[in-house]
Design a protein around this motif. Structure first.
Motif, PDB file in Angstrom:
ATOM      1  N   ILE A 316       0.981  -1.109   0.050  1.00 12.48           N
ATOM      2  CA  ILE A 316       0.067   0.079   0.261  1.00 12.48           C
ATOM      3  C   ILE A 316       0.838   1.172  -0.006  1.00 12.48           C
ATOM      4  O   ILE A 316       1.629   1.530   0.950  1.00 12.48           O
ATOM      5  CB  ILE A 316      -0.755   0.016   1.127  1.00 12.48           C
ATOM      6  CG1 ILE A 316      -2.059  -1.255   1.286  1.00 12.48           C
ATOM      7  CG2 ILE A 316      -1.843   1.361   0.994  1.00 12.48           C
ATOM      8  CD1 ILE A 316      -2.582  -1.308   2.242  1.00 12.48           C
ATOM      9  N   ASN A 317       0.767   1.946  -0.953  1.00 15.53           N
ATOM     10  CA  ASN A 317       1.714   3.140  -1.248  1.00 15.53           C
ATOM     11  C   ASN A 317       0.802   4.347  -1.351  1.00 15.53           C
ATOM     12  O   ASN A 317       0.259   4.598  -2.596  1.00 15.53           O
ATOM     13  CB  ASN A 317       2.635   2.886  -2.465  1.00 15.53           C
ATOM     14  CG  ASN A 317       3.636   3.997  -2.544  1.00 15.53           C
ATOM     15  OD1 ASN A 317       3.913   4.545  -1.446  1.00 15.53           O
ATOM     16  ND2 ASN A 317       4.445   4.122  -3.749  1.00 15.53           N
ATOM     17  N   ILE A 318       0.717   5.315  -0.380  1.00 12.99           N
ATOM     18  CA  ILE A 318      -0.067   6.325  -0.540  1.00 12.99           C
ATOM     19  C   ILE A 318       0.515   7.620  -0.131  1.00 12.99           C
ATOM     20  O   ILE A 318       1.430   7.874   0.483  1.00 12.99           O
ATOM     21  CB  ILE A 318      -1.282   6.119   0.553  1.00 12.99           C
ATOM     22  CG1 ILE A 318      -2.052   4.925   0.239  1.00 12.99           C
ATOM     23  CG2 ILE A 318      -2.085   7.411   0.287  1.00 12.99           C
ATOM     24  CD1 ILE A 318      -2.616   4.969  -0.806  1.00 12.99           C
ATOM     25  N   ILE A 347       3.324  -1.145   4.429  1.00 10.40           N
ATOM     26  CA  ILE A 347       2.270   0.405   4.098  1.00 10.40           C
ATOM     27  C   ILE A 347       3.474   1.381   4.011  1.00 10.40           C
ATOM     28  O   ILE A 347       4.140   1.502   5.183  1.00 10.40           O
ATOM     29  CB  ILE A 347       1.438   0.496   5.104  1.00 10.40           C
ATOM     30  CG1 ILE A 347       0.120  -0.728   5.023  1.00 10.40           C
ATOM     31  CG2 ILE A 347       0.542   1.853   4.901  1.00 10.40           C
ATOM     32  CD1 ILE A 347      -0.514  -0.488   6.161  1.00 10.40           C
ATOM     33  N   ARG A 348       3.244   2.400   3.140  1.00 10.42           N
ATOM     34  CA  ARG A 348       4.006   3.648   3.050  1.00 10.42           C
ATOM     35  C   ARG A 348       3.051   4.692   2.927  1.00 10.42           C
ATOM     36  O   ARG A 348       2.343   4.844   2.156  1.00 10.42           O
ATOM     37  CB  ARG A 348       4.903   3.451   2.011  1.00 10.42           C
ATOM     38  CG  ARG A 348       5.920   4.816   1.618  1.00 10.42           C
ATOM     39  CD  ARG A 348       5.413   5.702   0.837  1.00 10.42           C
ATOM     40  NE  ARG A 348       6.121   6.938   0.374  1.00 10.42           N
ATOM     41  CZ  ARG A 348       6.069   7.598  -0.716  1.00 10.42           C
ATOM     42  NH1 ARG A 348       5.038   7.488  -1.389  1.00 10.42           N
ATOM     43  NH2 ARG A 348       6.546   8.713  -0.674  1.00 10.42           N
ATOM     44  N   LEU A 349       3.167   5.557   4.128  1.00 11.72           N
ATOM     45  CA  LEU A 349       2.143   6.720   4.224  1.00 11.72           C
ATOM     46  C   LEU A 349       2.918   8.167   4.204  1.00 11.72           C
ATOM     47  O   LEU A 349       4.064   8.195   4.684  1.00 11.72           O
ATOM     48  CB  LEU A 349       0.970   6.711   5.342  1.00 11.72           C
ATOM     49  CG  LEU A 349       0.188   5.396   5.424  1.00 11.72           C
ATOM     50  CD1 LEU A 349      -0.405   5.658   6.809  1.00 11.72           C
ATOM     51  CD2 LEU A 349      -0.629   5.321   4.507  1.00 11.72           C
ATOM     52  N   ALA A 350       2.569   9.024   3.219  1.00 11.00           N
ATOM     53  CA  ALA A 350       2.935  10.315   3.153  1.00 11.00           C
ATOM     54  C   ALA A 350       1.875  11.285   3.002  1.00 11.00           C
ATOM     55  O   ALA A 350       0.882  10.926   2.135  1.00 11.00           O
ATOM     56  CB  ALA A 350       4.185  10.326   2.578  1.00 11.00           C
ATOM     57  N   ASP A 372       9.451   3.641   5.661  1.00  9.85           N
ATOM     58  CA  ASP A 372       9.771   5.125   5.730  1.00  9.85           C
ATOM     59  C   ASP A 372       9.734   5.729   4.317  1.00  9.85           C
ATOM     60  O   ASP A 372       9.531   6.930   4.011  1.00  9.85           O
ATOM     61  CB  ASP A 372      11.032   5.507   6.442  1.00  9.85           C
ATOM     62  CG  ASP A 372      10.844   5.095   7.911  1.00  9.85           C
ATOM     63  OD1 ASP A 372       9.875   5.134   8.502  1.00  9.85           O
ATOM     64  OD2 ASP A 372      11.853   4.280   8.556  1.00  9.85           O
ATOM     65  N   GLY A 373      10.059   4.918   3.297  1.00 11.43           N
ATOM     66  CA  GLY A 373      10.012   5.401   2.065  1.00 11.43           C
ATOM     67  C   GLY A 373       9.699   4.473   0.900  1.00 11.43           C
ATOM     68  O   GLY A 373       9.402   3.474   1.118  1.00 11.43           O
ATOM     69  N   PHE A 374       9.920   5.073  -0.409  1.00 12.52           N
ATOM     70  CA  PHE A 374       9.184   4.404  -1.227  1.00 12.52           C
ATOM     71  C   PHE A 374      10.010   3.219  -1.838  1.00 12.52           C
ATOM     72  O   PHE A 374       9.496   2.075  -1.695  1.00 12.52           O
ATOM     73  CB  PHE A 374       9.538   5.239  -2.739  1.00 12.52           C
ATOM     74  CG  PHE A 374       8.496   4.976  -3.678  1.00 12.52           C
ATOM     75  CD1 PHE A 374       8.162   3.951  -4.067  1.00 12.52           C
ATOM     76  CD2 PHE A 374       8.081   6.137  -4.572  1.00 12.52           C
ATOM     77  CE1 PHE A 374       7.487   3.489  -5.256  1.00 12.52           C
ATOM     78  CE2 PHE A 374       7.319   5.993  -5.805  1.00 12.52           C
ATOM     79  CZ  PHE A 374       6.937   4.342  -5.877  1.00 12.52           C
ATOM     80  N   ALA A 375      11.319   3.483  -1.896  1.00 13.21           N
ATOM     81  CA  ALA A 375      12.196   2.156  -2.176  1.00 13.21           C
ATOM     82  C   ALA A 375      12.230   1.018  -1.085  1.00 13.21           C
ATOM     83  O   ALA A 375      12.281  -0.093  -1.354  1.00 13.21           O
ATOM     84  CB  ALA A 375      13.759   2.675  -2.753  1.00 13.21           C
ATOM     85  N   GLN A 376      12.252   1.616   0.177  1.00 11.31           N
ATOM     86  CA  GLN A 376      12.188   0.673   1.264  1.00 11.31           C
ATOM     87  C   GLN A 376      10.761  -0.373   1.137  1.00 11.31           C
ATOM     88  O   GLN A 376      10.863  -1.573   1.515  1.00 11.31           O
ATOM     89  CB  GLN A 376      12.240   1.406   2.485  1.00 11.31           C
ATOM     90  CG  GLN A 376      12.309   0.309   3.683  1.00 11.31           C
ATOM     91  CD  GLN A 376      12.305   1.004   4.977  1.00 11.31           C
ATOM     92  OE1 GLN A 376      11.399   2.238   5.035  1.00 11.31           O
ATOM     93  NE2 GLN A 376      12.724   0.514   6.370  1.00 11.31           N
ATOM     94  N   GLY A 377       9.605   0.399   1.104  1.00 12.59           N
ATOM     95  CA  GLY A 377       8.617  -0.066   0.941  1.00 12.59           C
ATOM     96  C   GLY A 377       8.405  -1.264  -0.142  1.00 12.59           C
ATOM     97  O   GLY A 377       8.090  -2.395   0.063  1.00 12.59           O
ATOM     98  N   ALA A 378       9.207  -0.941  -1.532  1.00 13.74           N
ATOM     99  CA  ALA A 378       9.195  -2.076  -2.412  1.00 13.74           C
ATOM    100  C   ALA A 378      10.180  -3.126  -2.096  1.00 13.74           C
ATOM    101  O   ALA A 378       9.608  -4.352  -2.339  1.00 13.74           O
ATOM    102  CB  ALA A 378       9.856  -1.322  -3.917  1.00 13.74           C
ATOM    103  N   ASN A 379      11.258  -2.930  -1.385  1.00 15.50           N
ATOM    104  CA  ASN A 379      12.052  -4.080  -1.044  1.00 15.50           C
ATOM    105  C   ASN A 379      11.412  -4.983   0.148  1.00 15.50           C
ATOM    106  O   ASN A 379      11.608  -5.808  -0.106  1.00 15.50           O
ATOM    107  CB  ASN A 379      13.378  -3.411  -0.458  1.00 15.50           C
ATOM    108  CG  ASN A 379      14.301  -2.846  -1.682  1.00 15.50           C
ATOM    109  OD1 ASN A 379      14.396  -3.438  -2.507  1.00 15.50           O
ATOM    110  ND2 ASN A 379      14.994  -1.588  -1.468  1.00 15.50           N
TER     111      ASN A 379
END
Length: 387
Positions: A316-318, A347-350, A372-379
Motif C-alpha cells: 500500500i503506497n499512498i 504500508i508507506r504513508l505520506a 519510511d520510504g518508497f524504495a524501502q517499501g518496495a524492497n
C-alpha cells in the motif's frame, strides 16, 4: 472494450469496408440451417479476445462439411490458450465460418491514437499477416506512420502515399482510399482506440479485403456508445477486473506478478510497479484508488487484491493530497479485521493526515510493516512475497 472479430467486421461493413462473407454459430445445430449456402473452403475461426489464434489451433481450414463440423466440435465450448491469454485461456463461445480467400498478397493496416502528437495515425506495412512488433524490430523501414488531422480528416494524397508505400498497383488506389476512409469514419464514429486489419488481403481477383480485424473502444465512451457496450462479452474479461468494476473501482488491471498494489494516482501507481520490478519482484495488479476518502472504498479494493490467489504480499503506497492517509489506514484495518486479506502487507504513508494515519495503524494491533520510504517499501514487499 474489445470487440470480437465478427462484431468488428459487422461494424466495418457499415462503413463500406469489404470483409469476407461469413456465418456465426454458437452450437452445432446451427450448421444445418446454413450448410446449403456454404462455399468451401471455409475458415473456421474461434471467437476470442486474443491474437495468435492460428498458432494456438484456434483457426482451421475446412474443405468440406465433415471437416468443418469436426473443427467446430473441437473448438466450441473449449478454452483457447495463446501467449496472450495466459495459462487459463479464454472460452470459445462461438466460431465464425468464413469464406476462403484467394490470397495474392497480405498487407498490414492499423488506426490508433498517437499520444505524442495528439492525433490519430494510420500505421501501414507491406508485411502483413505477421506480428507488427516483429516487423518494427527487424525491418522498421517497412512501417509508415501517417498522421491524420482531426479537423481535415483523411486526405486523398495520404491514401496515395500509403498505396505507394504498400507497393500497390495504382489501379487499386481507389479501393484503398475507400477502405482507409471507411476505417477512419468507423474509428471516429465508434470512439475507437484501435482498429487493426492484419492482414489486409489482395485477392487473385484484384480485390482488397479486410481478412482479420481487431477493434477496441474507449471505455470512457460508454455513455455515448451504449449500443456497442451492450454487445460486450464479459466472458472474455478477467473475473477480478469485472468484480472491481462492480465495486465501482474503475482503475484495476490484473497483471501476472505476485505483489498486490494499492496506490493513489496513476503516476504513482506506475512508479510503484517500476520500484517493485527494480527490487526484483513483479506486480500482481495496477490499482489507482484515486481520492478515495471513504474507508469502504479501501476495503473493497483490498478485498479484490486479497482474493487474487496469485498475490503473496501487498504494498500500500499512498501519497496523500486530496486522499487522506488516515482514511486509507482505517480502510486497511477494517479489511484485516474482516479477514479480507491474509497476505503480509507493507504500508508507506505520506502527505495529508499522515500522523493520524500512522496512529490508527499502530493502535490497531494488526500485523504489518511500515515503510519510511518508497524504495524501502518496495524492497520489503518483495522480501515478504518470497517468504
Amino acid at each position: 472494450m474489445k470487440l470480437h472479430e465478427y462484431q468488428a467486421k459487422n461494424l466495418l461493413k457499415k462503413f463500406n469496408v469489404p470483409v469476407p462473407d461469413s456465418n456465426l454459430i454458437s452450437n452445432l445445430e446451427e450448421i444445418t440451417t446454413i450448410q446449403n449456402n456454404l462455399i468451401f473452403p471455409i475458415v473456421v475461426k474461434s471467437q476470442v479476445h486474443s491474437g495468435a489464434r492460428g498458432k494456438a489451433g484456434g483457426i482451421k481450414i475446412a474443405n468440406n462439411i465433415n471437416e468443418m463440423t469436426k473443427y467446430a466440435t473441437d473448438l466450441l465450448g473449449k478454452q483457447l490458450i495463446t501467449h496472450q491469454t495466459g495459462e487459463k485461456g479464454l472460452p470459445i463461445n462461438s466460431v465464425l465460418l468464413e469464406e476462403g480467400i484467394n490470397i495474392e498478397k497480405e498487407y498490414y493496416l492499423a488506426l490508433t491514437i498517437d499520444g505524442s502528437v495528439s492525433k490519430p495515425i494510420i500505421i501501414s506495412s507491406p508485411q502483413g499477416g505477421m506480428d507488427i512488433e516483429a516487423v518494427a524490430e527487424k525491418n522498421p523501414e517497412e512501417i509508415l506512420k501517417t498522421e491524420i488531422h482531426p479537423v481535415a480528416g483523411l486526405l486523398p494524397f495520404q491514401s496515395r502515399n500509403i498505396g505507394f508505400q504498400l507497393n500497390l498497383d495504382k489501379a487499386l488506389f481507389a479501393q484503398l482510399h475507400e477502405i482507409l476512409t471507411g476505417i477512419y469514419e468507423a474509428f471516429v464514429d465508434s470512439d475507437a482506440t484501435l482498429i487493426e486489419i492484419n492482414p489486409l488481403v489482395l485477392t487473385k481477383e484484384n480485390q482488397l479485403i479486410a481478412a482479420d480485424t481487431k477493434f477496441s473502444i474507449d471505455d470512457s465512451a460508454m455513455f455515448r456508445q451504449k449500443d456497442l457496450f451492450n454487445i460486450r462479452d464479459k466472458s472474455q474479461e478477467d473475473s477480478l477486473e469485472l468484480e472491481a468494476e462492480d465495486q465501482g473501482i474503475q482503475n484495476y488491471i490484473k497483471l501476472d506478478g505476485n505483489i498486490g498494489c494499492l496506490v493513489n494516482g496513476a503516476g504513482l501507481a506506475m512508479a510503484t510497479m517500476d520500484a517493485i520490478k527494480f527490487a526484483g519482484g513483479s506486480p500482481a495488479n495496477f490499482l489507482d484508488i484515486g481520492t478515495a476518502n471513504n474507508p469502504e472504498s479501501v476495503v473493497s479494493a483490498l478485498q479484490i487484491i486479497g482474493s487474487d490467489p496469485d498475490v503473496k504480499a501487498i504494498f500500500i503506497n499512498i501519497f496523500g493530497g486530496l486522499a487522506k492517509t488516515d482514511i486509507i489506514a482505517e480502510g486497511f484495518v477494517k479489511a484485516k479485521e474482516q479477514g479480507l486479506i491474509q497476505q503480509p502487507t507493507v504500508i508507506r504513508l505520506a502527505g495529508t493526515n499522515v500522523e493520524d494515519g500512522k496512529r490508527i495503524l499502530e493502535e490497531s494491533g494488526i500485523d504489518f510493516q511500515l515503510a519510511d520510504g518508497f524504495a524501502q517499501g518496495a524492497n520489503l514487499a518483495v522480501t515478504a512475497s518470497i517468504k
